[in-house]
Motif scaffolding. Structure first.
Motif, PDB file in Angstrom:
ATOM      1  N   ALA A 101      -0.934  -6.082  -3.424  1.00 46.21           N
ATOM      2  CA  ALA A 101      -0.305  -5.665  -2.178  1.00 46.21           C
ATOM      3  C   ALA A 101       0.656  -6.770  -1.772  1.00 46.21           C
ATOM      4  O   ALA A 101       0.240  -7.885  -1.451  1.00 46.21           O
ATOM      5  N   THR A 102       1.963  -6.503  -1.812  1.00 42.65           N
ATOM      6  CA  THR A 102       2.981  -7.475  -1.452  1.00 42.65           C
ATOM      7  C   THR A 102       3.662  -7.031  -0.153  1.00 42.65           C
ATOM      8  O   THR A 102       3.539  -5.864   0.245  1.00 42.65           O
ATOM      9  N   PRO A 103       4.398  -7.904   0.506  1.00 42.06           N
ATOM     10  CA  PRO A 103       5.129  -7.480   1.703  1.00 42.06           C
ATOM     11  C   PRO A 103       6.113  -6.344   1.439  1.00 42.06           C
ATOM     12  O   PRO A 103       6.457  -5.594   2.355  1.00 42.06           O
ATOM     13  N   ALA A 104       6.560  -6.197   0.172  1.00 43.97           N
ATOM     14  CA  ALA A 104       7.501  -5.123  -0.167  1.00 43.97           C
ATOM     15  C   ALA A 104       6.795  -3.813  -0.500  1.00 43.97           C
ATOM     16  O   ALA A 104       7.439  -2.763  -0.537  1.00 43.97           O
ATOM     17  N   GLY A 105       5.493  -3.864  -0.748  1.00 46.36           N
ATOM     18  CA  GLY A 105       4.754  -2.671  -1.140  1.00 46.36           C
ATOM     19  C   GLY A 105       3.783  -2.988  -2.266  1.00 46.36           C
ATOM     20  O   GLY A 105       3.609  -4.139  -2.662  1.00 46.36           O
ATOM     21  N   THR A 106       3.156  -1.933  -2.791  1.00 46.60           N
ATOM     22  CA  THR A 106       2.162  -2.100  -3.850  1.00 46.60           C
ATOM     23  C   THR A 106       2.844  -2.260  -5.206  1.00 46.60           C
ATOM     24  O   THR A 106       3.712  -1.463  -5.569  1.00 46.60           O
ATOM     25  N   VAL A 107       2.440  -3.295  -5.945  1.00 44.55           N
ATOM     26  CA  VAL A 107       3.029  -3.597  -7.249  1.00 44.55           C
ATOM     27  C   VAL A 107       1.918  -3.685  -8.293  1.00 44.55           C
ATOM     28  O   VAL A 107       1.154  -4.646  -8.318  1.00 44.55           O
ATOM     29  N   PRO A 108       1.796  -2.662  -9.164  1.00 41.72           N
ATOM     30  CA  PRO A 108       0.839  -2.748 -10.270  1.00 41.72           C
ATOM     31  C   PRO A 108       1.404  -3.649 -11.384  1.00 41.72           C
ATOM     32  O   PRO A 108       2.620  -3.689 -11.603  1.00 41.72           O
ATOM     33  N   ILE A 159      25.028  -3.267  -3.926  1.00 47.30           N
ATOM     34  CA  ILE A 159      23.787  -3.922  -3.502  1.00 47.30           C
ATOM     35  C   ILE A 159      22.633  -3.075  -4.012  1.00 47.30           C
ATOM     36  O   ILE A 159      22.591  -1.858  -3.771  1.00 47.30           O
ATOM     37  N   ALA A 160      21.722  -3.695  -4.735  1.00 43.85           N
ATOM     38  CA  ALA A 160      20.590  -2.982  -5.330  1.00 43.85           C
ATOM     39  C   ALA A 160      19.288  -3.563  -4.799  1.00 43.85           C
ATOM     40  O   ALA A 160      19.170  -4.778  -4.585  1.00 43.85           O
ATOM     41  N   TYR A 161      18.314  -2.680  -4.625  1.00 36.95           N
ATOM     42  CA  TYR A 161      17.011  -3.050  -4.049  1.00 36.95           C
ATOM     43  C   TYR A 161      15.883  -2.531  -4.927  1.00 36.95           C
ATOM     44  O   TYR A 161      15.902  -1.382  -5.368  1.00 36.95           O
ATOM     45  N   ALA A 162      14.900  -3.410  -5.190  1.00 35.53           N
ATOM     46  CA  ALA A 162      13.660  -2.977  -5.837  1.00 35.53           C
ATOM     47  C   ALA A 162      12.536  -3.904  -5.370  1.00 35.53           C
ATOM     48  O   ALA A 162      11.752  -4.415  -6.161  1.00 35.53           O
ATOM     49  N   GLY A 163      12.519  -4.130  -4.066  1.00 36.68           N
ATOM     50  CA  GLY A 163      11.566  -5.062  -3.460  1.00 36.68           C
ATOM     51  C   GLY A 163      12.271  -6.035  -2.547  1.00 36.68           C
ATOM     52  O   GLY A 163      11.707  -6.503  -1.555  1.00 36.68           O
TER      53      GLY A 163
END
Length: 285
Positions: A101-108, A159-163
């Motif tokens: 669980a990261t501030p950006a969301g869940t990361v498996p 501008i690209a976002y993935a977290g």
């Protein structure tokens, strides 16, 4: 005393890739202490593990809360520190599936054993890509001291976002990418205004091969040696702009110009917007 481990990500060589601090038990640390540890270590990021939130899922003992601090501030997501943390955990609890669980969301993250050591593959949060205002692009180029003519028109600015958010700029030549001497305060000010984590500078070396560099003044360092979060964002960018097929495996080479070469693998899957970023990890010292 807090035990701060040191790992490098996206390299099998401790002298390559991107070093990260890893604190496997940060339960007794407040934010100011985490920032102090990250600043004292001086790496672009240090990762801090605590107990998982309710309902995160994952196997018992293999799910955690994961936070990231640069020497200057907390960062919502950091790919190389995630890989470093996953490798550190795998050395202690075995390879397999992890959930953060990261501030950006869940990361498996999936960790496997290869012929050369441990390898971790993270799955990003849902990415998106947006346009860059012409005035902001002009300011970025001025801060970098890059003439607009040096950009690759086949890799248009976005501008690209993935977290977290990254400004993607395509370099027309490898020599342009290699020549990086920018105005640190000016670029930092623009990045803070646009809420950017890095600027992802890219030169296309082949159909699925890219050389990249990531200025990171907002983190207090001139350049990040291997940037997993930017790699995930770039994968989403490359797919959305049609630079690569919907099903693709990309190789990103980073850190060569800094003397810390690393390799990031970016996997895109048709029907899944998320991006998978993988690489090796190894303990330093």
């Amino acid at each position: 005393m807090t035990d701060v481990l040191r790992y490098t990500a996206f390299s099998e060589d401790p002298a390559g890739g991107n070093p990260a601090g890893v604190v496997l038990d940060a339960g007794g640390l407040d934010d100011s202490r985490m920032l102090e540890i990250a600043a004292g270590l001086g790496y672009s990021e240090t990762a801090f593990l605590t107990a998982p939130p309710e309902g995160l899922g994952g196997e018992p003992g293999r799910a955690f809360t994961l936070r990231f601090f640069s020497p200057k501030a907390e960062v919502s997501f950091c790919g190389h520190a995630t890989v470093a943390t996953a490798v550190a955990l795998a050395e202690r609890i075995g390879p397999g599936e992890l959930v953060f669980a990261t501030p950006a969301g869940t990361v498996p993250v999936s960790v496997t054993v290869t012929d050369t050591g441990l390898r971790a593959v993270l799955t990003s949060v849902e990415p998106h890509v947006e346009d860059v205002h012409p005035a902001d692009l002009a300011e970025a180029l001025a801060a970098l001291d890059w003439p607009a003519a040096d950009l690759d028109p086949a890799v248009p600015p976005r501008i690209a976002y993935a977290g977290n958010r990254h400004l993607v700029l395509g370099a027309g030549t490898r020599a342009r990418l290699a020549d990086l001497a920018y105005d640190f305060p000016r670029l930092e000010a623009l990045m803070r205004r646009l809420d950017l984590t890095t600027v992802q500078l890219v030169h296309r070396a082949g159909p699925a091969l890219f050389d990249v560099r990531d200025p990171f003044p907002v983190g207090g360092v001139v350049e990040d040696p291997a940037t997993g979060a930017a790699a995930a964002a770039f994968g989403a960018y490359a797919r959305e702009l049609g630079l690569v097929p919907a099903d693709a495996v990309l190789t990103l080479r980073q850190g060569e110009d800094m003397g810390r070469p690393g390799v990031l693998t970016v996997e895109l899957r048709a029907g899944d917007a998320r991006v998978r970023v993988g690489g090796s990890g190894v303990r330093i010292g």
